[in-house]
Design an enzyme around this catalytic site. Sequence first.
Site, PDB file in Angstrom:
ATOM      1  N   TYR A 101     -23.445 -77.306  13.437  1.00 42.26           N
ATOM      2  CA  TYR A 101     -23.606 -78.096  12.208  1.00 42.26           C
ATOM      3  C   TYR A 101     -23.056 -77.290  11.047  1.00 42.26           C
ATOM      4  O   TYR A 101     -23.346 -76.097  10.912  1.00 42.26           O
ATOM      5  CB  TYR A 101     -25.102 -78.383  11.968  1.00 42.26           C
ATOM      6  CG  TYR A 101     -25.424 -78.951  10.590  1.00 42.26           C
ATOM      7  CD1 TYR A 101     -25.629 -80.316  10.410  1.00 42.26           C
ATOM      8  CD2 TYR A 101     -25.524 -78.117   9.471  1.00 42.26           C
ATOM      9  CE1 TYR A 101     -25.915 -80.836   9.149  1.00 42.26           C
ATOM     10  CE2 TYR A 101     -25.804 -78.628   8.214  1.00 42.26           C
ATOM     11  CZ  TYR A 101     -26.007 -79.987   8.053  1.00 42.26           C
ATOM     12  OH  TYR A 101     -26.289 -80.504   6.816  1.00 42.26           O
ATOM     13  N   GLU A 190     -20.515 -83.052   5.099  1.00 42.59           N
ATOM     14  CA  GLU A 190     -21.337 -82.634   6.236  1.00 42.59           C
ATOM     15  C   GLU A 190     -20.600 -82.918   7.541  1.00 42.59           C
ATOM     16  O   GLU A 190     -20.074 -84.018   7.713  1.00 42.59           O
ATOM     17  CB  GLU A 190     -22.672 -83.386   6.199  1.00 42.59           C
ATOM     18  CG  GLU A 190     -23.679 -82.915   7.232  1.00 42.59           C
ATOM     19  CD  GLU A 190     -25.017 -83.655   7.079  1.00 42.59           C
ATOM     20  OE1 GLU A 190     -25.995 -83.031   6.651  1.00 42.59           O
ATOM     21  OE2 GLU A 190     -25.064 -84.851   7.387  1.00 42.59           O
TER      22      GLU A 190
END
Lengths: 381, 292
Positions: A101, A190
């Site tokens: 991530y 993101e």
Amino acid sequence: MDLYEYQGKELFKRFGIPVSEGRLATTPEEARAAAEEIGGQVVVKAQVLTGGRGKAGGVKLAEDAADAEQKAADILGLDIRGHVVKKIWIEQASGIAKEYYLSITFDRGEKKPLFMLTTEGGVEIEEVADKNPDAISRLHVDPLEGFQPWQARRLIYGAGIDDPGEQKQILSIIGRLYEAFVQCDAMLCEVNPLIVTPGGEVRALDSKFTVDDNALYRHEDIAAMRDLDAYPPEERVAREKGVTYVKLDGDVGILGNGAGLVMSTLDVIALAGGRAANFCDLGGGGGAEGVVDALEVIASDPQVKSILFNIFGGITRCDEVARGILTALDRMQIDRPIVVRLDGTNAEEGRRLLEESDAPIDVEPTMLDAAKRAVELAAAA
Amino acid sequence: MAIIVDSDTRLVVQGLTGREGRFHGLRNKAYGTNLVAGVTPGKGGQDVEGVPVFNTVLEAVEEAGANTSLVFVPGPYSADAIYEAVDSGIGTVIAIAEHVPAHEMLRVYNYIQGRGVTLIGPNCPGVLSPEKANVGIIPGEIFSEGKIGLVSRSGTLTYQIGHELTQLGLGNSTIVGIGGDPVVGSSFIDILQKFEDDPETERIVMVGEIGGDEEEKAARFIGAEMSTPVFAYIAGFTAPPGKTMGHAGAIISGSSGTAEAKKEALEAAGITVGTTPTEVAQLVAEAAGVTV
């Protein structure tokens, strides 16, 4: 402004962040054609401006073009948290060895951009933050100094990524993500997951990209990405007329000036036992034309049973608001009762205009009185 | 005393010759604020109803002795105007315009740290110290002089609460609208500290709204550092989960940003939270010994 996955990936690609090959489709036939062009296994992904699409059945693997057509037919039209799927992204399927991530966002508290990197990707980041906060490597960037490569190194070592091939690729991706973040005036970029393929290649498999509305004036290409179809019809009309409007599910239509006062009005309506049908902010101006536009938008919602104006004049002049209400009533038939509360700049003049007209308007002295009255009228309708 | 603006304020309005700048600048002057100059590049040498206009802020400082700037230029140009004010030696900058790009404010904010500058805004109604100075767009006639400090993220909601206080016979030391943007020059804590240091401010009303975690931070600060009693109001209990900054935004602060979370944090720090603007004013009045 939130972007769709495919739009965010288009921006990623522009900044040299590796993404998988893909095509946009709006029908099963287009999906088939896209899958044929890409060749082999593809993933059919619903494009919606909300999370949780995987669990809702909005992401499916297809073996070939015919299967892609079938999967596209299944996904198109799905309702995912109130968003109906109208677009799908057909993407080359990726082998996944690892899921990481990576994000950069505004840390409002520190007033600095914040990078977060963790090897625990592919799940909701809130969950990781909750259960294993130490797994997230975090680093602030000084916006005046700008991004420096050592920062990427610290993030990578902090996250415990030790494969030299991965390190090299992620180092470059972090730098490019910062460029995308600054140059696109993003509030959030993101990548979840940032995958490592079995061959060791690092790629962005998803994107969440939010751009600052206040900076869209200098990003015509991004501004053009806004999809008006993604908003309820009342919100679309409001946007065209420049009125800030959010549809809610109650029956008291609300119109006020200033976001804080309008939010407070929604709360007071709830305390009076009612439910607001919308959030509508006239903004700082609130001239007569603005009032007419806003009233049209509110009245277009069939659920509205009464309408409450809560105006505290500052820049906004109450007499102009009153004139706007009377003009709107001249121009269109509004068969629902209207309650008005005016205070501040030129309030007396505004109240006088409304009281002297023969329009069926309740003028109430305070915000609480007006809210109670609007709730009563909605309940009686 | 008051905070941020008072009778020592010597105001320059950047953008005084524009429509809004002129209207509000002259309104501030009519209120009694010492408006000493305007700045509009290319219009130096002109005047606006007797107020001299300069090409640069530096001239306004050197020739008219300006110490406070009201930035009334449109959002896309606001950051540049703020830098100019700060670099010209202005100590207090109040920026009204909305739509200032967040990345620009991020750089401005970091630039002014350590430079001894107080920046209020952008996207704010300004600062009013009743009977002393009004800098911005707050309607001065709603407020009266007194001992309640008022700090808020919202414009019209501030007027609403000020109005409720005035109705109960309570005046204000200073009213500060800090602005609702993601990055503003001064936080609740910055302003609370100034009120704490102001001997004239006996009570404070803090008006927050959903989003971010400034109210939660302020709650901890009040609990740990302040002796002046604080009352709070939060707007947005029934607002739908709005367009927040996505997932990453929420986990930074560790707070959901909801009105409920803010209320809990405030109450945990011993702060009384009113459920309506009317109620918070009544609570302050009761504490001040005014019969409601």
